[in-house]
Design a protein around this motif. Structure first.
Motif, short mmCIF file in Angstrom:
data_model
loop_
_atom_site.label_atom_id
_atom_site.label_comp_id
_atom_site.label_asym_id
_atom_site.label_seq_id
_atom_site.Cartn_x
_atom_site.Cartn_y
_atom_site.Cartn_z
N LEU A 1 0.83 -1.20 0.00
CA LEU A 1 0.00 0.00 0.00
C LEU A 1 0.87 1.26 0.00
CD1 LEU A 1 -2.77 -1.00 2.58
CD2 LEU A 1 -2.95 -0.95 0.08
N ILE A 2 1.97 1.21 0.75
CA ILE A 2 2.89 2.34 0.78
C ILE A 2 3.54 2.53 -0.59
CG2 ILE A 2 5.04 3.20 1.78
CD1 ILE A 2 4.25 1.72 4.38
N GLU A 3 3.93 1.42 -1.21
CA GLU A 3 4.56 1.50 -2.53
C GLU A 3 3.57 1.91 -3.60
OE1 GLU A 3 6.22 -2.39 -2.88
OE2 GLU A 3 8.10 -1.85 -1.85
N ALA A 4 2.27 1.67 -3.36
CA ALA A 4 1.23 2.07 -4.32
C ALA A 4 0.93 3.57 -4.25
CB ALA A 4 -0.04 1.28 -4.07
N GLY A 5 1.45 4.27 -3.24
CA GLY A 5 1.27 5.71 -3.19
C GLY A 5 0.76 6.27 -1.88
N LEU A 6 0.44 5.40 -0.89
CA LEU A 6 -0.02 5.90 0.40
C LEU A 6 1.18 6.25 1.27
CD1 LEU A 6 -3.00 3.56 1.39
CD2 LEU A 6 -3.10 5.90 0.53
N ASP A 7 1.06 7.36 1.98
CA ASP A 7 2.08 7.73 2.96
C ASP A 7 2.05 6.73 4.12
OD1 ASP A 7 2.78 9.41 5.62
OD2 ASP A 7 3.83 10.29 3.91
N PRO A 8 3.22 6.38 4.69
CA PRO A 8 3.22 5.43 5.81
C PRO A 8 2.30 5.84 6.95
CG PRO A 8 5.45 5.78 5.04
CD PRO A 8 4.58 6.74 4.28
N LEU A 9 2.27 7.15 7.28
CA LEU A 9 1.40 7.60 8.37
C LEU A 9 -0.07 7.45 8.01
CD1 LEU A 9 3.07 10.80 9.88
CD2 LEU A 9 2.67 8.60 11.00
N HIS A 10 -0.40 7.56 6.73
CA HIS A 10 -1.79 7.37 6.31
C HIS A 10 -2.20 5.90 6.45
CE1 HIS A 10 -1.61 11.29 3.73
NE2 HIS A 10 -1.89 11.52 5.00
N VAL B 1 -1.70 14.01 13.52
CA VAL B 1 -0.35 13.88 12.97
C VAL B 1 -0.37 13.56 11.48
CG1 VAL B 1 1.80 12.56 13.09
CG2 VAL B 1 0.62 13.21 15.19
N ALA B 2 -1.22 12.60 11.08
CA ALA B 2 -1.21 12.10 9.71
C ALA B 2 -2.00 12.97 8.74
CB ALA B 2 -1.76 10.67 9.68
N ARG B 3 -2.97 13.75 9.24
CA ARG B 3 -3.84 14.59 8.40
C ARG B 3 -4.40 13.79 7.22
NH1 ARG B 3 0.07 19.66 7.45
NH2 ARG B 3 1.51 17.91 7.15
N PRO B 4 -5.28 12.83 7.52
CA PRO B 4 -5.78 11.92 6.47
C PRO B 4 -6.57 12.61 5.37
CG PRO B 4 -7.05 11.70 8.50
CD PRO B 4 -5.86 12.54 8.83
N TRP B 5 -6.99 13.85 5.57
CA TRP B 5 -7.72 14.54 4.51
C TRP B 5 -6.82 14.84 3.30
CZ3 TRP B 5 -7.38 16.07 9.62
CH2 TRP B 5 -6.39 17.02 9.92
N ASN B 6 -5.51 14.69 3.49
CA ASN B 6 -4.58 14.86 2.37
C ASN B 6 -4.20 13.53 1.73
OD1 ASN B 6 -4.43 17.67 2.75
ND2 ASN B 6 -2.80 17.46 4.29
N MET B 7 -4.83 12.45 2.16
CA MET B 7 -4.47 11.11 1.68
C MET B 7 -4.95 10.88 0.24
SD MET B 7 -5.16 7.46 3.57
CE MET B 7 -6.90 7.81 3.77
N HIS B 8 -4.21 10.06 -0.49
CA HIS B 8 -4.60 9.66 -1.83
C HIS B 8 -5.62 8.51 -1.73
CE1 HIS B 8 -1.54 12.26 -3.45
NE2 HIS B 8 -0.56 11.59 -2.84
N TRP B 9 -6.89 8.87 -1.52
CA TRP B 9 -7.93 7.86 -1.29
C TRP B 9 -8.11 6.94 -2.49
CZ3 TRP B 9 -10.15 7.20 3.42
CH2 TRP B 9 -9.97 8.23 4.36
N SER B 10 -7.76 7.42 -3.68
CA SER B 10 -7.96 6.61 -4.89
C SER B 10 -7.14 5.33 -4.88
CB SER B 10 -7.61 7.43 -6.13
OG SER B 10 -6.25 7.88 -6.06
N VAL B 11 -6.04 5.34 -4.10
CA VAL B 11 -5.20 4.13 -4.02
C VAL B 11 -6.02 2.95 -3.50
CG1 VAL B 11 -3.21 3.09 -2.85
CG2 VAL B 11 -3.07 5.43 -3.70
N LEU B 12 -6.96 3.21 -2.59
CA LEU B 12 -7.74 2.13 -1.98
C LEU B 12 -8.72 1.49 -2.96
CD1 LEU B 12 -8.51 3.74 1.50
CD2 LEU B 12 -6.71 2.10 0.91
N THR B 13 -9.03 2.18 -4.04
CA THR B 13 -9.97 1.60 -5.03
C THR B 13 -9.24 0.78 -6.09
OG1 THR B 13 -9.86 3.58 -6.45
CG2 THR B 13 -11.53 3.55 -4.68
N GLY B 14 -7.94 0.80 -6.06
CA GLY B 14 -7.16 0.08 -7.06
C GLY B 14 -6.51 -1.17 -6.50
N THR B 15 -5.37 -1.53 -7.07
CA THR B 15 -4.64 -2.73 -6.64
C THR B 15 -3.22 -2.34 -6.22
OG1 THR B 15 -3.89 -3.17 -8.91
CG2 THR B 15 -5.93 -4.25 -8.17
N ALA B 16 -2.67 -3.16 -5.35
CA ALA B 16 -1.28 -3.04 -4.96
C ALA B 16 -0.59 -4.34 -5.40
CB ALA B 16 -1.15 -2.84 -3.47
#
Length: 334
Positions: A39-48, A209-224
């Protein structure tokens, strides 16, 4: 005349159940890194990823928190400590570490925790430690030197190693706080309630700390990708939340209550083995022969450092590195 079960038989069954729970927790925790790294390699920040893990688990445990809301009044310090250290601290440091260094290496550094417990006992509580415990610390340190291959100029990311060490410090808090109140009888805080509020507090802290509103939510709809194999991102997230967090914390805390922090810590060292093997098989993270030997030495050192501690409920002082038994009867963590 009825036959009564002896105290020793009941104690044996309790220990067996505790060992089974500790093993289950080690396996569950061990699978978190291999599910999170794609998930991190797919574009999510570790804190997210950490926020998704903790917030999702907190949502699952919310009904338990409502049921045990009296804990907020009775044990606020315990809940705050568990949320900050055992949940937010451990997860944030570990996930940030695996974004920079291999999963197996991060966990092996994290399992310097037994040595850190010894340092707490020796220098903070000013209690003596045994030679066996000191030998365990030396072995763990030497093994870690092999894992990070110090002879090649510390080839691993220094920040990643520091983050993994931070996870080790927070893990000490996890084992100590999990044991709080285990000898308090009917007044002992319910472990599920402690976990539920720890997750909720951890989620609140991580939100800031993580401020999830800045997260790339689209990563969750795809594949890792697991070493090239596409896997639905939501499936990986479900594993992280339900198995590697909810199940792992519940079985882990219950095992500490039935055993002791030091014994549960020994069994938990298997998490590093599980994670390293899974990372090797699923992520293609191959370690060199010296690193494998070094990892084995780290685990042996952790085992020696912890296994000579007194059994749970023993009147003997802790002289081999396990958290002081008096902690079990205090109202709030030190």
């Amino acid at each position: 005349m009825p036959v009564h079960t002896s105290d020793s038989s009941r104690g044996s069954r309790r220990s067996s159940a505790g060992l089974g729970l500790a093993l289950g927790s080690a396996v569950a925790f061990g699978g978190s890194g291999v599910a999170a790294k794609p998930l991190i390699e797919a574009g999510l920040d570790p804190l997210h990823v950490v926020w998704l893990r903790v917030a999702g688990a907190a949502l699952v445990m919310l009904p338990v928190a409502v049921r045990h809301r009296a804990l907020l009044r009775r044990r606020p310090a315990l809940l705050a400590g568990f949320g900050l250290l055992a949940v937010a601290g451990v997860q944030a440091c570990y996930f940030a570490a695996i974004s920079r260094i291999p999963v197996g290496v991060a966990l092996l550094v994290e399992y310097l925790a037994p040595a850190l417990v010894l340092g707490w006992v020796r220098f903070v509580q000013r209690r003596p430690v045994t030679r066996a415990a000191a030998l365990g610390v030396v072995l763990a340190a030497c093994g870690l030197a092999c894992v990070v291959e110090v002879w090649s100029g510390l080839s691993f990311d220094a920040v990643g190693l520091l983050l993994a060490l931070g996870a080790a410090c927070c893990q000490v808090g996890y084992f100590v706080l999990s044991d709080q109140g285990s000898d308090a009888g009917d007044d002992a805080p319910d472990p599920l309630g402690v976990i539920a509020y720890g997750l909720l507090i951890g989620a609140v802290v991580l939100t800031a700390v993580a401020r999830p509103w800045n997260m790339h939510w689209s990563v969750l709809t795809g594949t890792a990708h697991l070493d090239g194999t596409p896997v639905a991102a939501l499936l990986l997230l479900a594993w992280i939340v339900l198995i590697a967090t909810v199940l792992a914390y519940v079985t882990g805390v219950l095992s500490v209550r039935r055993l002791s922090p030091q014994v549960a810590g020994v069994v938990a060292c298997l998490e590093a083995v599980v994670a390293t093997v899974l990372a090797w098989v699923l992520l293609g993270e191959h370690l060199s022969a010296p690193q494998i030997v070094g990892g084995a030495v780290v685990l042996v050192g952790a085992f020696i450092a912890q296994s000579s501690a007194p059994a749970k409920g023993s009147p003997e002082p802790v002289a081999s590195g396990g958290p002081e038994r008096e902690l079990s009867s205090r109202e709030s963590p030190a």
